[in-house]
Every structure is written in C-alpha cells, then in structure tokens.
Design a protein around this motif. Structure first.
Motif, PDB file in Angstrom:
ATOM      1  N   CYS A  81       4.337  -5.478   0.879  1.00  0.00           N
ATOM      2  CA  CYS A  81       5.461  -5.027   2.263  1.00  0.00           C
ATOM      3  C   CYS A  81       5.461  -6.420   3.353  1.00  0.00           C
ATOM      4  N   LEU A  82       6.650  -6.659   3.297  1.00  0.00           N
ATOM      5  CA  LEU A  82       7.207  -7.632   4.475  1.00  0.00           C
ATOM      6  C   LEU A  82       6.368  -7.471   6.189  1.00  0.00           C
ATOM      7  N   LEU A  83       5.196  -8.120   6.664  1.00  0.00           N
ATOM      8  CA  LEU A  83       5.054  -7.562   7.716  1.00  0.00           C
ATOM      9  C   LEU A  83       5.845  -8.964   9.189  1.00  0.00           C
ATOM     10  N   ASP A  84       5.554  -8.567  10.018  1.00  0.00           N
ATOM     11  CA  ASP A  84       5.437  -9.530  11.356  1.00  0.00           C
ATOM     12  C   ASP A  84       4.653  -9.375  12.179  1.00  0.00           C
ATOM     13  N   ASP A  85       4.314 -10.670  12.620  1.00  0.00           N
ATOM     14  CA  ASP A  85       3.078 -10.635  13.994  1.00  0.00           C
ATOM     15  C   ASP A  85       2.509  -9.502  13.690  1.00  0.00           C
ATOM     16  N   ASP A  86       3.102  -8.605  14.738  1.00  0.00           N
ATOM     17  CA  ASP A  86       2.416  -7.069  14.668  1.00  0.00           C
ATOM     18  C   ASP A  86       2.187  -6.790  14.379  1.00  0.00           C
ATOM     19  N   GLN A  87       2.745  -6.895  13.169  1.00  0.00           N
ATOM     20  CA  GLN A  87       2.231  -5.497  11.512  1.00  0.00           C
ATOM     21  C   GLN A  87       1.387  -6.164  11.569  1.00  0.00           C
ATOM     22  N   VAL A  88       0.844  -7.334  11.142  1.00  0.00           N
ATOM     23  CA  VAL A  88      -0.480  -7.904  10.924  1.00  0.00           C
ATOM     24  C   VAL A  88      -1.694  -7.472  11.727  1.00  0.00           C
ATOM     25  N   LEU A  89      -1.701  -7.925  12.494  1.00  0.00           N
ATOM     26  CA  LEU A  89      -2.505  -7.636  13.762  1.00  0.00           C
ATOM     27  C   LEU A  89      -2.537  -6.358  14.045  1.00  0.00           C
ATOM     28  N   GLU A  90      -1.853  -4.997  13.690  1.00  0.00           N
ATOM     29  CA  GLU A  90      -1.910  -4.132  13.498  1.00  0.00           C
ATOM     30  C   GLU A  90      -2.634  -3.895  12.214  1.00  0.00           C
ATOM     31  N   ARG A  91      -2.221  -4.081  11.059  1.00  0.00           N
ATOM     32  CA  ARG A  91      -3.171  -3.550   9.943  1.00  0.00           C
ATOM     33  C   ARG A  91      -4.277  -3.720  10.342  1.00  0.00           C
ATOM     34  N   TRP A  92      -5.331  -5.152   9.859  1.00  0.00           N
ATOM     35  CA  TRP A  92      -6.526  -5.557  10.087  1.00  0.00           C
ATOM     36  C   TRP A  92      -6.989  -5.033  11.598  1.00  0.00           C
ATOM     37  N   TRP A  93      -6.667  -4.841  13.146  1.00  0.00           N
ATOM     38  CA  TRP A  93      -7.229  -4.951  14.332  1.00  0.00           C
ATOM     39  C   TRP A  93      -6.819  -3.469  14.682  1.00  0.00           C
TER      40      TRP A  93
END
Length: 110
Positions: A81-93
């Motif tokens: 899945c191509l994720l932007d910064d917000d999505q990466v942060l949300e996926r982990w944090w």
C-alpha cells in the motif's frame, strides 16, 4: 531551563526510544507538553525521527519500501500500500498520537 526547551527535550527523548514497542512515555507525555510549554512546536528533525522510527518498526512486521517523493509528497510502500507521511505515522503510532504529532508539528493547540 526554559519550558520550551524542556518541551523540546521531552519530545526529542520520546522519539529516540531503542525499542519498537509503542512507548507509554509517548502516550502519557504528549499532553504534558501542552501544559508546560504553551503552544508546542515540533522541529523537522523530531518529526523525521518519529516518521523514521515508524518505518523502522513497521519493517519488523511488514514489507516496507524506501520512501520517495511524488508531487511534493513523501510516499512509502507498506505491505504493497502506498502511504503518505500521515498514514505511515497512523499505521505505527495509532490515530491519536499521529494527530498529536501533526498538531505539534504545526504548533497548534488541541
């Protein structure tokens, strides 16, 4: 030590954890920064630390690609899945902490 320096130190320490488990310190102290420093502001370095830690930790449980820029937005592949910064942060944090990271980066109150 000025309260803004203390807030910056707290944020810096939060994102320098050696473990990829979501630290309770981060969850508990995000609200503390608002109280002691007034209007919080996360530096670009602190933001990138949180982002890179999220990618590192996600790479232990998912297939993570190398981040790249597309139309001025940083994108990274996580499990295809191509994720932007917000999505990466949300996926982990998680959603709550990711929103707080964004608020502090913009220097906004809750």
């Amino acid at each position: 030590m000025r309260s803004s320096d203390l807030a910056s130190t707290i944020l810096h320490l939060q994102f320098r954890s050696n473990s990829c488990s979501r630290p309770n310190l981060l969850r508990q102290s995000v609200g503390l920064v608002d109280c002691i420093a007034g209007k919080p502001r996360m530096t670009d370095e602190e933001y990138d630390d949180a982002y890179m830690e999220a990618l590192l930790c996600l790479s232990e449980i998912a297939d993570v690609g190398q981040p790249f820029g597309r139309d001025g937005v940083r994108i990274c592949s996580v499990d295809g899945c191509l994720l932007d910064d917000d999505q990466v942060l949300e996926r982990w944090w998680g959603k709550q902490i990711a929103r707080e990271i964004q608020r502090q980066r913009r220097g906004q109150r809750r």
